[in-house]
Design a protein around this motif. Structure first.
Motif, short mmCIF file in Angstrom:
data_model
loop_
_atom_site.label_atom_id
_atom_site.label_comp_id
_atom_site.label_asym_id
_atom_site.label_seq_id
_atom_site.Cartn_x
_atom_site.Cartn_y
_atom_site.Cartn_z
N THR A 1 31.36 48.11 47.64
CA THR A 1 31.35 47.34 46.38
C THR A 1 32.34 46.17 46.42
N LEU A 2 33.61 46.48 46.66
CA LEU A 2 34.61 45.41 46.57
C LEU A 2 34.34 44.23 47.49
N PRO A 3 34.05 44.46 48.78
CA PRO A 3 33.76 43.28 49.62
C PRO A 3 32.53 42.50 49.14
N SER A 4 31.52 43.22 48.64
CA SER A 4 30.29 42.52 48.23
C SER A 4 30.50 41.65 47.01
N ILE A 5 31.38 42.06 46.11
CA ILE A 5 31.54 41.27 44.89
C ILE A 5 32.74 40.32 44.97
N ARG A 6 33.25 40.12 46.17
CA ARG A 6 34.44 39.29 46.32
C ARG A 6 34.30 37.88 45.71
N PRO A 7 33.18 37.18 45.95
CA PRO A 7 33.10 35.83 45.38
C PRO A 7 33.21 35.82 43.85
N VAL A 8 32.53 36.77 43.22
CA VAL A 8 32.57 36.82 41.76
C VAL A 8 33.96 37.21 41.28
N THR A 9 34.57 38.16 41.98
CA THR A 9 35.92 38.56 41.61
C THR A 9 36.85 37.36 41.69
N ALA A 10 36.69 36.57 42.73
CA ALA A 10 37.52 35.38 42.87
C ALA A 10 37.33 34.45 41.68
N PHE A 11 36.10 34.21 41.33
CA PHE A 11 35.79 33.34 40.20
C PHE A 11 36.41 33.87 38.92
#
Lengths: 299, 290
Positions: B204-214
């Motif tokens: 989960t965490l690696p896959s949603i990294r771009p959104v988390t960054a945003f």
């Protein structure tokens, strides 16, 4: 079947029947209770203050603070609303807020779609730099331009709501970013080439081909921009001193501060003020929620 | 024809840059000039060099405001963002009924005007009449907490309002990201024997990294310029316990007529926010075109 398979994990085993791993199924009832219990509790936390305000706005002054709180006002009265609308320039404030927000929204949607289209579908010299400049303007805090912008607007004699509440806000970088992401995903290059072969000008392509295809995302950006303008507080607060030109938030703020504990007057104001945004949101929620997420997921 | 086609994109982005120049670049330039002056808003500004900045460095109110803003930034990043991810995770459960109802209700506070929210929470948290104290009194026999008047509780209250107002908004971004994670990744992780927690950290965490960054960057910027909630609910008080930098700027300019000083404080905030968010952008690589 999907209902009985609910687990708190993000549904790993749910797509395919995976025989060896079955303990989840047995745990599924307590897990489901925990899931719906948590979500239900959250629902209460998010919704209760709103329902309470709504019901309070129909209660006689003395009943608003009753404990235990009652959800259904008894007796219910519309007197608060009549007092508010009869004694305060509420509709003036409302009209200024709605008209300036709608105007800003219309222009912003057009400007953002146009710029988003350019960034999504054209190659041009300096594109990368220009995009980064645009994007980094997102990280300019409003507090830094608050004072100089106020001075510039006042000095140039433009400190009236029809200019100052609208014009400085009609090109939000977030909107351009959102449009750009959307256009990359949803407008194939072939359509543009075909439109070019048909002899359309570049702007003609934007107007006749791109805009109609963008309708759902324009809705999303429209709602977002409307919320921003209609709810903005700090800028109108410094800009507008004439009570006749107050926006709704300023008007409510004055009521809230001046009439101490006149919650019977302020609550109906809060309810009425929320009607446009909640209505717009509920009508276009699908576009808004999907539009917001489309922008970020690709980014 | 080709030349028109080459010029078209510039024409399309021109309205943005014209407005950007007029209402962003010029004001920042003016802010830089004003920050070197002393000015009460009338007459000509007096040039005083870097005095405003040295004064700011000694101004305990400004330190307080910076500290409070930092607290609200930390609340946003370490409370609001994780809560949003957690709720998104719950909402992403397969086969969840009434997902749309939950999603819409959680988002609703974001739709409301800050003044409406301030009004609501002033009522709920009122020391004598507030519903929160009434409930506490009925349940535990204690309900005298001064939610908006006690230095610590006032911060807690504002923090809660931030949580209430923004969590649902951020949830939307996380939910979209979670829904975009390919299910096969979870299946293969499960075949490798990964439990729920392992799946969360490795898939989960690696896959949603771009959104988390945003989400992290926008939350940071939003929290750093927090004004509405503390101004409306506590007025920055008690004392200066919930005064933020944006409020400091507002107070200096529009209540004390220290326009130069206000501009200097705004610039300090600008340098911090802009610098840190560019750094975060770089580190997390967001907003890049394909």
């Amino acid at each position: 079947m999907s209902a009985t398979r609910t687990t708190t994990a993000p549904g790993p085993a749910a797509t395919r029947p995976t025989p060896p791993h079955r303990p989840r199924r047995r745990r599924s009832l307590p897990a489901r209770i925990a899931l719906y219990g948590t979500l239900g509790l959250l629902l209460l936390v998010f919704a209760a203050p709103l329902l309470w305000a709504l019901s309070g706005s129909f209660k006689p002054r003395g009943d608003i603070f009753d404990y235990p709180p009652t959800l259904v006002p008894d007796p219910a009265t519309t007197e608060n609303y009549r007092n508010l609308l009869g004694g305060q320039p509420f509709w003036n404030w409302f009209a200024i807020s709605v008209v300036t927000a709608l105007t800003a929204t219309t222009i912003a949607v057009f400007v953002c779609a146009l710029a988003g289209f350019a960034f999504a579908k054209y190659r041009f010299a300096g594109k990368k730099v220009l995009f980064n400049v645009m994007f980094s303007s997102l990280s300019v805090p409003f507090a830094v331009i608050l004072v100089p912008l106020f001075i510039l607007v006042v000095k140039s004699g433009l400190a009236n709501p029809w200019f100052a509440l609208i014009v400085p806000w009609v090109a939000p970088a977030f909107g351009i970013f959102m449009m750009q992401q959307y256009i990359i995903q949803s407008i194939p290059d072939e359509i543009l080439e075909a439109a070019r072969l048909d002899g359309n000008s570049e702007f003609g392509i934007f107007r006749r081909v791109v805009l109609p295809l963008l309708r759902p995302s324009l809705g999303a950006l429209g709602v977002w921009q409307f919320l921003q303008s209609y709810n903005s507080f700090l800028w109108p607060l410094v800009l507008i001193s004439d009570t006749d030109q107050y926006t709704l938030p300023l008007g409510l703020n004055i009521l809230f501060r001046a009439e101490s504990r006149a919650f019977d007057l302020v609550l109906p104001g809060a309810v009425l003020a929320s009607v446009p945004t909640i209505a717009v949101f509920l009508l276009l929620r699908k576009q808004l929620l999907e539009g917001l997420s489309a922008g970020a997921v690709k980014g | 024809m080709t030349s028109r086609r080459n010029l078209a994109p510039y024409a399309f982005i021109a309205p943005f840059y014209v407005l950007y120049g007029l209402f962003m670049v010029v004001p920042i330039g003016v802010a830089c000039y004003l920050s070197l002056t002393e000015w009460v808003g009338l007459g000509t500004p007096t040039f005083i060099g870097f005095d405003n900045f040295t004064d700011l460095a000694r101004d305990t109110s400004f330190h307080k405001a910076l500290g409070n803003s930092l607290i609200f930034i930390l609340v946003s990043l370490f409370l609001v963002v994780p809560c949003a991810l957690l709720i998104a995770q719950l909402l992403n459960t397969r086969g969840l009924r009434a997902r749309d109802l939950f999603r819409v209700t959680f988002f609703l506070p974001m739709v409301l005007s800050p003044i409406v929210i301030a009004l609501l929470y002033s009522l709920l948290l009122d020391r004598e009449y507030g519903l929160v104290n009434s409930v506490l009194r009925a349940l535990f026999g204690f309900g005298g907490a001064d939610w908006l008047g006690d230095p610590t509780l006032a911060k807690v209250s504002i923090g809660f309002v931030l949580l209430w107002r923004w969590t649902g908004y951020l949830t939307i971004f996380f939910l979209a990201a979670l829904q975009a994670v390919p299910r096969e990744l979870y299946e293969s992780a499960e075949l490798d024997g990964a439990g729920t927690v392992r799946q969360f950290t490795t898939v989960t965490l690696p896959s949603i990294r771009p959104v988390t960054a945003f989400v992290v960057v926008t939350s940071f910027i939003g929290a750093a310029q927090l004004f509405d909630e503390p101004y409306l609910i506590t007025g920055g008080g008690p004392g200066e316990e919930t005064l933020t930098v944006a409020q400091f700027v507002y107070r200096a300019a529009f209540e004390r007529q220290q326009f130069g000083y206000a501009a200097a404080a705004g610039l300090v905030l600008f340098v911090i926010v802009f610098g840190l968010s560019q750094l975060l952008n770089r580190l997390l690589r967001i907003g890049r075109t394909a």
